[in-house]
Structures are given as structure tokens and as C-alpha cells.
Design a protein around this motif. Sequence first.
Motif, PDB file in Angstrom:
ATOM      1  N   GLN A 185       0.828  -1.208   0.000  1.00  0.00           N
ATOM      2  CA  GLN A 185       0.000   0.000   0.000  1.00  0.00           C
ATOM      3  C   GLN A 185       0.863   1.258   0.000  1.00  0.00           C
ATOM      4  N   HIS A 186       1.901   1.237   0.808  1.00  0.00           N
ATOM      5  CA  HIS A 186       2.798   2.391   0.912  1.00  0.00           C
ATOM      6  C   HIS A 186       3.495   2.662  -0.422  1.00  0.00           C
ATOM      7  N   THR A 187       3.980   1.603  -1.046  1.00  0.00           N
ATOM      8  CA  THR A 187       4.658   1.748  -2.339  1.00  0.00           C
ATOM      9  C   THR A 187       3.690   2.243  -3.410  1.00  0.00           C
ATOM     10  N   ALA A 188       2.487   1.676  -3.425  1.00  0.00           N
ATOM     11  CA  ALA A 188       1.486   2.070  -4.419  1.00  0.00           C
ATOM     12  C   ALA A 188       1.109   3.541  -4.264  1.00  0.00           C
ATOM     13  N   ALA A 189       0.942   3.988  -3.020  1.00  0.00           N
ATOM     14  CA  ALA A 189       0.575   5.388  -2.769  1.00  0.00           C
ATOM     15  C   ALA A 189       1.648   6.335  -3.292  1.00  0.00           C
ATOM     16  N   ASN A 190       2.905   5.979  -3.067  1.00  0.00           N
ATOM     17  CA  ASN A 190       4.001   6.830  -3.535  1.00  0.00           C
ATOM     18  C   ASN A 190       4.103   6.841  -5.055  1.00  0.00           C
ATOM     19  N   PHE A 242       5.654  18.928  -5.695  1.00  0.00           N
ATOM     20  CA  PHE A 242       6.808  18.072  -5.416  1.00  0.00           C
ATOM     21  C   PHE A 242       7.483  18.467  -4.101  1.00  0.00           C
ATOM     22  N   GLY A 243       7.411  19.750  -3.764  1.00  0.00           N
ATOM     23  CA  GLY A 243       7.967  20.192  -2.483  1.00  0.00           C
ATOM     24  C   GLY A 243       7.245  19.548  -1.310  1.00  0.00           C
ATOM     25  N   LEU A 244       5.911  19.534  -1.378  1.00  0.00           N
ATOM     26  CA  LEU A 244       5.126  18.914  -0.306  1.00  0.00           C
ATOM     27  C   LEU A 244       5.342  17.399  -0.263  1.00  0.00           C
ATOM     28  N   LEU A 245       5.405  16.780  -1.426  1.00  0.00           N
ATOM     29  CA  LEU A 245       5.642  15.329  -1.460  1.00  0.00           C
ATOM     30  C   LEU A 245       6.991  14.987  -0.833  1.00  0.00           C
ATOM     31  N   LEU A 246       7.982  15.826  -1.089  1.00  0.00           N
ATOM     32  CA  LEU A 246       9.310  15.601  -0.506  1.00  0.00           C
ATOM     33  C   LEU A 246       9.268  15.754   1.014  1.00  0.00           C
ATOM     34  N   ILE A 273       1.013   1.902  15.110  1.00  0.00           N
ATOM     35  CA  ILE A 273       0.943   3.365  15.168  1.00  0.00           C
ATOM     36  C   ILE A 273       1.864   3.992  14.119  1.00  0.00           C
ATOM     37  N   ARG A 274       3.045   3.412  13.961  1.00  0.00           N
ATOM     38  CA  ARG A 274       3.942   3.905  12.905  1.00  0.00           C
ATOM     39  C   ARG A 274       3.287   3.738  11.528  1.00  0.00           C
ATOM     40  N   MET A 275       2.609   2.615  11.336  1.00  0.00           N
ATOM     41  CA  MET A 275       1.914   2.382  10.065  1.00  0.00           C
ATOM     42  C   MET A 275       0.795   3.399   9.857  1.00  0.00           C
ATOM     43  N   ILE A 276       0.034   3.673  10.914  1.00  0.00           N
ATOM     44  CA  ILE A 276      -1.081   4.617  10.813  1.00  0.00           C
ATOM     45  C   ILE A 276      -0.575   6.003  10.420  1.00  0.00           C
ATOM     46  N   ILE A 277       0.500   6.441  11.072  1.00  0.00           N
ATOM     47  CA  ILE A 277       1.063   7.763  10.757  1.00  0.00           C
ATOM     48  C   ILE A 277       1.596   7.787   9.327  1.00  0.00           C
ATOM     49  N   THR A 278       2.263   6.707   8.933  1.00  0.00           N
ATOM     50  CA  THR A 278       2.791   6.624   7.564  1.00  0.00           C
ATOM     51  C   THR A 278       1.662   6.641   6.541  1.00  0.00           C
ATOM     52  N   GLU A 279       0.586   5.910   6.839  1.00  0.00           N
ATOM     53  CA  GLU A 279      -0.567   5.900   5.929  1.00  0.00           C
ATOM     54  C   GLU A 279      -1.201   7.284   5.834  1.00  0.00           C
ATOM     55  N   ALA A 280      -1.229   8.005   6.960  1.00  0.00           N
ATOM     56  CA  ALA A 280      -1.771   9.365   6.941  1.00  0.00           C
ATOM     57  C   ALA A 280      -0.908  10.276   6.066  1.00  0.00           C
ATOM     58  N   LEU A 281       0.400  10.123   6.183  1.00  0.00           N
ATOM     59  CA  LEU A 281       1.307  10.917   5.348  1.00  0.00           C
ATOM     60  C   LEU A 281       1.163  10.539   3.872  1.00  0.00           C
ATOM     61  N   ASP A 282       0.978   9.252   3.611  1.00  0.00           N
ATOM     62  CA  ASP A 282       0.724   8.818   2.227  1.00  0.00           C
ATOM     63  C   ASP A 282      -0.583   9.421   1.715  1.00  0.00           C
ATOM     64  N   GLY A 283      -1.572   9.478   2.605  1.00  0.00           N
ATOM     65  CA  GLY A 283      -2.843  10.089   2.230  1.00  0.00           C
ATOM     66  C   GLY A 283      -2.675  11.555   1.873  1.00  0.00           C
ATOM     67  N   LEU A 284      -1.860  12.259   2.652  1.00  0.00           N
ATOM     68  CA  LEU A 284      -1.586  13.670   2.353  1.00  0.00           C
ATOM     69  C   LEU A 284      -0.868  13.813   1.009  1.00  0.00           C
ATOM     70  N   ALA A 290      -3.124  14.995  -6.170  1.00  0.00           N
ATOM     71  CA  ALA A 290      -4.361  15.149  -6.948  1.00  0.00           C
ATOM     72  C   ALA A 290      -4.695  16.627  -7.134  1.00  0.00           C
ATOM     73  N   PHE A 291      -4.562  17.390  -6.051  1.00  0.00           N
ATOM     74  CA  PHE A 291      -4.901  18.814  -6.104  1.00  0.00           C
ATOM     75  C   PHE A 291      -4.025  19.565  -7.106  1.00  0.00           C
ATOM     76  N   PHE A 292      -2.717  19.378  -7.010  1.00  0.00           N
ATOM     77  CA  PHE A 292      -1.819  20.124  -7.896  1.00  0.00           C
ATOM     78  C   PHE A 292      -1.817  19.566  -9.318  1.00  0.00           C
ATOM     79  N   SER A 293      -2.189  18.304  -9.479  1.00  0.00           N
ATOM     80  CA  SER A 293      -2.331  17.758 -10.834  1.00  0.00           C
ATOM     81  C   SER A 293      -3.507  18.417 -11.546  1.00  0.00           C
ATOM     82  N   VAL A 294      -4.626  18.542 -10.829  1.00  0.00           N
ATOM     83  CA  VAL A 294      -5.795  19.210 -11.409  1.00  0.00           C
ATOM     84  C   VAL A 294      -5.489  20.691 -11.633  1.00  0.00           C
TER      85      VAL A 294
END
Length: 351
Positions: A185-190, A242-246, A273-284, A290-294
Motif C-alpha cells: 500500500q505504501h509503495t502504491a501510494a508513492n 513536489f515540495g510537499l511530497l518531498l 501506530i507507525r503504520m497509521i502515521i505513515t498511511e496518513a502521510l501517504d494520504g496527504l 491530486a490537487f496540484f495535478s488538477v
Amino acid sequence: MKAYRIIHTAANITAFGLLGAMLIYFLFSYEGLPERIGVHFSAVDGQLDVYSYKIFGFYPFVMGFGLLGIFSLLSLAVKKIKKLGLKITEKGDTVFRCTAVLLLDLIKLLWAVFFSFWTYCIVHQTGMGDGTPLDIFRVFFIILLLSMPVIFSEIQVRYRSEPRQSGNADDAELPEKKRKLFKIQHTAANIIAFGSLGAMLVYFLLSYGGLPERIGIHFGSEGNFDVYSYKVFGFYPFAAGFGLLLIFSLLTIAVKKIKHIGISTDKQGEQLIRMIITEALDGLKLIWAAFFSVWSYCVIRQTGLPMMFVGIITFIFLALFPVTVIEIAVTARGHRTKDNKEKDNDNITGN
């Protein structure tokens, strides 16, 4: 179970009955309506923004009964599906199913009220308004959506069936299958986040020569261009994106590398908990990609930013934070260390 059946039946009768009553009201009022009426409302101020033949006044019933039907099918699926795939007791399984059905019933009621109010406004050809009625609906809907993960997580914690390991249970690792799924999931999100923004960058570069020297590069509160400048500034969404993604990628590394997360849990809880935080960051990452692509697409096409898309992105963005905090809190509660559990028991018994 008796109370559950009564509430479930009452909720369905109310939802379908309310929308059915409004359908009868609309049918009685149909002949008195002009040939062309307002049938749709603006999401900004709640005023009528689409006018068409009065036959389209049946739209809220098509949508309303359609949604009620979908949620009824979901309720049926929750009842009939044999295995939910949750490690909870038999009683927990029953509680989980009943809770899910009742929450779906509540969603039915919300939509029934919403489309009934929509119909009333069509019959009287008045706006829904941007005040109390719509605000109340939005608040209730948001509260309901945010409460669902809390409720379901609490049920899973309270009725967990998997036995805790004895001895060094606090040092037990998460199952390999779960860790592997998280990595996928983490790899796919990135890949999706960086890939989508990268694809739009390529599209922008290919379109760059055909753009005029001065273009719209920024959008106002209504989604229309409010800043025009040289087309080189069209790279702005990519710089910001790309700045935010970095930044989020660096935060992800920090979450993985930091030794102590500051929450007293067993090893599995810490990993979760580490996974949850990482997933939240992936969500961001996905949200901003999506926002900057549009945004970049609209700059290339020199068209306004779709406000419905902005609204959806904003809602997801705002919902992500409380949901993440709730998940962390529930996980921490369900994975307390043995010492902490003993302290809690001592406090309860007064020892």
C-alpha cells in the motif's frame, strides 16, 4: 436484539415513508407548477442554479430512493455475509453487524431528510439557502463519517478474540502478511502520488510552447483565475506539489527511524501506530498530488478550477487528521503493555 430490530424497522419506515410522502406531495403539486422550474441548487449559496422542464422535478426522488436502495442492499450484505474477516468474538461479530446496519439506517435518514427538503424547495421554487438547513445536514453527515471508524475500532478492541501471547507478549511482532500488505500500500501510494504529478509535468512541458506568454496561474475563491503572469510561473503547482511530497517523504522516514514514539504500547501497537502515521502521510501525498495535478491541468487548459473537486479534497483533508488521531488512540488502548494493564487493574480494584 429486540431493540435493534425495533430501531432498524422504525428507521426504514421513517426514511422511505418521508420520501414517499414528499413524492405524493410533489404529485399533487405537479399540475400547478410552470413548465420550466428550478430543479437544482448551487453548492455555494443554496439557490436554484439549474432550470428545466418540470418532469425533472422527479430527480430528487430518483436520487433519494436510489440511495436508500443502495444502503438497504449494503445492510442486507452486512447481515448475510458469512465472515467479516475480523478477529472478534461471536458476540462482537453480532454487535459489529448490528452497529453497521444502524449506522447505515442513520445515513438513510439523513439522505431522506435532505431529498425531502430538496423536493419541498422545488415545489415552492425557493432556494435551499446556505444557512441552517444545509449546515445542519453537513455537520451531522461529517460527524457520522468521523464517528464510524471510532465505533468500529472500539468494537474490535473490546471484542478481540485473538489470545494474547504469554511471557514476552509485549515484544511480539506483527504478522508478516500484515507488514507485507502495508509495504504494498505504501509503495502504491508513492507511485501514484509522484507518478500523477510527474505525468502532469510532462504534459505541461509538451504544452508549454503552445501557451501564450501570459496565462492564468492562480485561482480565486470561486475557482476562476485571479492572477495572470508569465507562463514560466505555470511551473508553480509542480514546485509546490513536489515540495510537499518531498516533505511528507522525509516525515515518513522520520516516523520509521525515530526510536521512541512517546506512546506506551507493546511492540505490535508501536508498529501499528507507525503504520497509521505513515498511511496518513501517504494520504496527504495523494491529496496534494491530486490537487496540484488538477491545478496544473487547469493552467494548461486555461480553465477554472472545479469547485466540487476542491470541496471533496478539502473534506478528505480535514477528515484525515481526526481519523488518524482516533486510530492512534484506539490502537494505543488496545495494545497497552502488560505493566500498564496491571496498573489499570490495580486502580480499578483500589489496590
